[in-house]
Design an enzyme around this catalytic site. Structure first.
Site, mmCIF file in Angstrom:
data_model
loop_
_atom_site.group_PDB
_atom_site.id
_atom_site.type_symbol
_atom_site.label_atom_id
_atom_site.label_comp_id
_atom_site.label_asym_id
_atom_site.label_seq_id
_atom_site.Cartn_x
_atom_site.Cartn_y
_atom_site.Cartn_z
ATOM 1 N N ASP A 21 0.462 16.733 -27.836
ATOM 2 C CA ASP A 21 1.607 16.537 -28.726
ATOM 3 C C ASP A 21 2.696 15.802 -27.928
ATOM 4 O O ASP A 21 3.119 16.286 -26.869
ATOM 5 C CB ASP A 21 2.104 17.928 -29.153
ATOM 6 C CG ASP A 21 3.311 17.880 -30.066
ATOM 7 O OD1 ASP A 21 3.975 16.827 -30.162
ATOM 8 O OD2 ASP A 21 3.603 18.929 -30.667
ATOM 9 N N ILE A 22 3.153 14.675 -28.428
ATOM 10 C CA ILE A 22 4.109 13.873 -27.645
ATOM 11 C C ILE A 22 5.451 14.590 -27.465
ATOM 12 O O ILE A 22 6.144 14.366 -26.480
ATOM 13 C CB ILE A 22 4.281 12.465 -28.258
ATOM 14 C CG1 ILE A 22 4.835 11.511 -27.197
ATOM 15 C CG2 ILE A 22 5.162 12.486 -29.502
ATOM 16 C CD1 ILE A 22 4.650 10.057 -27.508
ATOM 17 N N ASN A 35 10.341 3.873 -38.383
ATOM 18 C CA ASN A 35 10.366 2.779 -39.367
ATOM 19 C C ASN A 35 11.717 2.081 -39.225
ATOM 20 O O ASN A 35 12.610 2.576 -38.537
ATOM 21 C CB ASN A 35 10.115 3.292 -40.791
ATOM 22 C CG ASN A 35 11.152 4.302 -41.217
ATOM 23 O OD1 ASN A 35 12.335 3.976 -41.333
ATOM 24 N ND2 ASN A 35 10.739 5.547 -41.424
ATOM 25 N N GLY A 43 4.869 12.129 -39.859
ATOM 26 C CA GLY A 43 4.061 11.868 -38.665
ATOM 27 C C GLY A 43 4.785 12.176 -37.374
ATOM 28 O O GLY A 43 5.517 13.164 -37.252
ATOM 29 N N VAL A 44 4.608 11.294 -36.406
ATOM 30 C CA VAL A 44 5.196 11.525 -35.091
ATOM 31 C C VAL A 44 6.729 11.440 -35.160
ATOM 32 O O VAL A 44 7.441 12.171 -34.451
ATOM 33 C CB VAL A 44 4.550 10.575 -34.044
ATOM 34 C CG1 VAL A 44 5.001 9.160 -34.194
ATOM 35 C CG2 VAL A 44 4.749 11.062 -32.641
ATOM 36 N N ASP A 45 7.234 10.600 -36.033
ATOM 37 C CA ASP A 45 8.682 10.444 -36.231
ATOM 38 C C ASP A 45 9.295 11.790 -36.669
ATOM 39 O O ASP A 45 10.290 12.273 -36.081
ATOM 40 C CB ASP A 45 8.900 9.369 -37.300
ATOM 41 C CG ASP A 45 10.308 8.828 -37.382
ATOM 42 O OD1 ASP A 45 11.149 9.230 -36.565
ATOM 43 O OD2 ASP A 45 10.560 7.999 -38.288
ATOM 44 N N SER A 132 1.503 2.864 -35.241
ATOM 45 C CA SER A 132 0.995 2.203 -36.471
ATOM 46 C C SER A 132 -0.342 2.734 -36.995
ATOM 47 O O SER A 132 -0.797 2.272 -38.046
ATOM 48 C CB SER A 132 0.849 0.674 -36.300
ATOM 49 O OG SER A 132 2.099 0.039 -36.387
ATOM 50 N N THR A 133 -0.997 3.652 -36.277
ATOM 51 C CA THR A 133 -2.365 4.024 -36.698
ATOM 52 C C THR A 133 -2.411 5.243 -37.618
ATOM 53 O O THR A 133 -3.496 5.725 -37.942
ATOM 54 C CB THR A 133 -3.287 4.259 -35.481
ATOM 55 O OG1 THR A 133 -2.786 5.367 -34.715
ATOM 56 C CG2 THR A 133 -3.364 3.033 -34.605
ATOM 57 N N GLY A 134 -1.248 5.739 -38.040
ATOM 58 C CA GLY A 134 -1.204 6.841 -39.004
ATOM 59 C C GLY A 134 -0.843 6.295 -40.372
ATOM 60 O O GLY A 134 -1.632 5.585 -40.999
HETATM 61 N N1 AR6 Z 1 2.221 13.791 -31.060
HETATM 62 C C1 AR6 Z 1 1.411 12.716 -30.861
HETATM 63 N N2 AR6 Z 1 0.908 11.965 -31.853
HETATM 64 C C2 AR6 Z 1 1.214 12.333 -33.117
HETATM 65 C C3 AR6 Z 1 2.055 13.434 -33.420
HETATM 66 C C4 AR6 Z 1 2.568 14.170 -32.321
HETATM 67 N N3 AR6 Z 1 3.370 15.231 -32.491
HETATM 68 N N4 AR6 Z 1 2.169 13.515 -34.771
HETATM 69 C C5 AR6 Z 1 1.414 12.519 -35.294
HETATM 70 N N5 AR6 Z 1 0.834 11.804 -34.298
HETATM 71 P P1 AR6 Z 1 2.389 7.962 -37.684
HETATM 72 P P2 AR6 Z 1 2.787 5.049 -37.921
HETATM 73 C C6 AR6 Z 1 -0.056 10.633 -34.384
HETATM 74 O O1 AR6 Z 1 2.029 8.052 -39.124
HETATM 75 O O2 AR6 Z 1 1.384 4.841 -38.357
HETATM 76 C C7 AR6 Z 1 6.506 7.757 -40.249
HETATM 77 O O3 AR6 Z 1 6.796 8.354 -41.483
HETATM 78 C C8 AR6 Z 1 -0.778 10.403 -35.675
HETATM 79 O O4 AR6 Z 1 -1.911 11.248 -35.750
HETATM 80 O O5 AR6 Z 1 3.278 8.986 -37.109
HETATM 81 O O6 AR6 Z 1 3.372 4.115 -36.902
HETATM 82 C C9 AR6 Z 1 7.588 6.779 -39.805
HETATM 83 O O7 AR6 Z 1 8.875 7.158 -40.240
HETATM 84 C C10 AR6 Z 1 -1.181 8.935 -35.523
HETATM 85 O O8 AR6 Z 1 -2.342 8.831 -34.710
HETATM 86 O O9 AR6 Z 1 3.080 6.531 -37.345
HETATM 87 C C11 AR6 Z 1 7.138 5.503 -40.443
HETATM 88 O O10 AR6 Z 1 7.590 5.394 -41.777
HETATM 89 C C12 AR6 Z 1 -0.023 8.340 -34.729
HETATM 90 O O11 AR6 Z 1 0.726 9.461 -34.248
HETATM 91 C C13 AR6 Z 1 5.639 5.590 -40.417
HETATM 92 O O12 AR6 Z 1 5.321 6.984 -40.403
HETATM 93 C C14 AR6 Z 1 0.899 7.463 -35.539
HETATM 94 O O13 AR6 Z 1 1.004 7.946 -36.880
HETATM 95 C C15 AR6 Z 1 5.062 4.979 -39.160
HETATM 96 O O14 AR6 Z 1 3.671 4.996 -39.244
#
Ligand code: AR6
Length: 185
Positions: A21-22, A35, A43-45, A132-134
């Site tokens: 977990d980051i 974003n 997600g991570v944000d 970007s991969t979520g």
């Molecule tokens: N630690 C590490 N990785 C994580 C965590 C965590 N706690 N939580 C999720 N991930 P995403 P994006 C992974 O969707 O595709 C947001 O709503 C997740 O499994 O977080 O760049 C923003 O506000 C995936 O592999 O980011 C934007 O609107 C990776 O992080 C949008 O999502 C990225 O997934 C950005 O989308």
């Protein structure tokens, strides 16, 4: 070494790949896959803002007032609030639209601009999520090549103490594990 961690040295920089977990990382900075609004999200944000507390959003609001939205591929910096990391570098990866809309270059820019911002702030250790991969649906096989290549290109010019790639899923971790020794060699 655990099954879910890999360590190597590229040039003078320690590289770690972890399934983790980051928000728990103790590097000086962690990178947020944000974003353009910088106003938080899922997600991570969402995880970073929840763990770091309201201070991070307050600083993002200040950045919005002075600089406006954060364009795709660019990066901005705030403090880490309650996180172990002292700083959060917020970058915006591209939304995947099939690959013919400059996505590779924009994703590369997100990694490189995050590292350049870290370097300019004398930050020596930094953790990246898989940008970007979520929600943005960038295919992980392609995105991992870009992430590792972008970091390599920066490390060919500057070294850091440590760079971590933090993957949430075992599948993503295994993909990085398969590639890292080929790209960062
Ligand atoms: N630690 C590490 N990785 C994580 C965590 C965590 N706690 N939580 C999720 N991930 P995403 P994006 C992974 O969707 O595709 C947001 O709503 C997740 O499994 O977080 O760049 C923003 O506000 C995936 O592999 O980011 C934007 O609107 C990776 O992080 C949008 O999502 C990225 O997934 C950005 O989308």
């Amino acid at each position: 070494m655990k099954d879910s961690s890999i360590e190597l040295i590229y040039k003078d920089t320690q590289i770690k790949v972890l399934q983790d977990d980051i928000t728990k990382q103790d590097t000086e900075a962690i990178v947020n896959a944000a974003n353009s609004s910088l106003m938080g999200g899922g997600g991570v944000d969402g995880a970073i803002h929840r763990a770091g507390g309201p201070q991070i959003l307050e600083e993002c609001k200040e950045i919005r007032k002075t600089k406006g939205k954060c364009p795709t591929g660019e990066a901005v910096i705030t403090s880490g609030g309650n996180l172990r990391a002292k700083y959060v570098i917020h970058t915006v990866g591209p939304i995947w639209h099939g690959g013919d809309n400059n996505e590779p270059q924009l994703l590369k820019n997100a990694y490189k601009n995050s590292l350049i911002l870290a370097y300019n702030n004398n930050i020596n250790s930094i953790s990246f999520p898989s940008i970007s991969t979520g929600a943005y649906r960038y295919p992980i096989e392609k995105a991992s090549d870009i992430a590792l290549t972008a970091v390599k290109e920066i490390l060919d010019k500057h070294s850091f103490k440590e760079i971590r790639f933090i993957l949430f899923s075992k599948n993503d971790f295994d993909i990085y594990k398969r590639k890292i020794n080929h790209i960062l060699k």
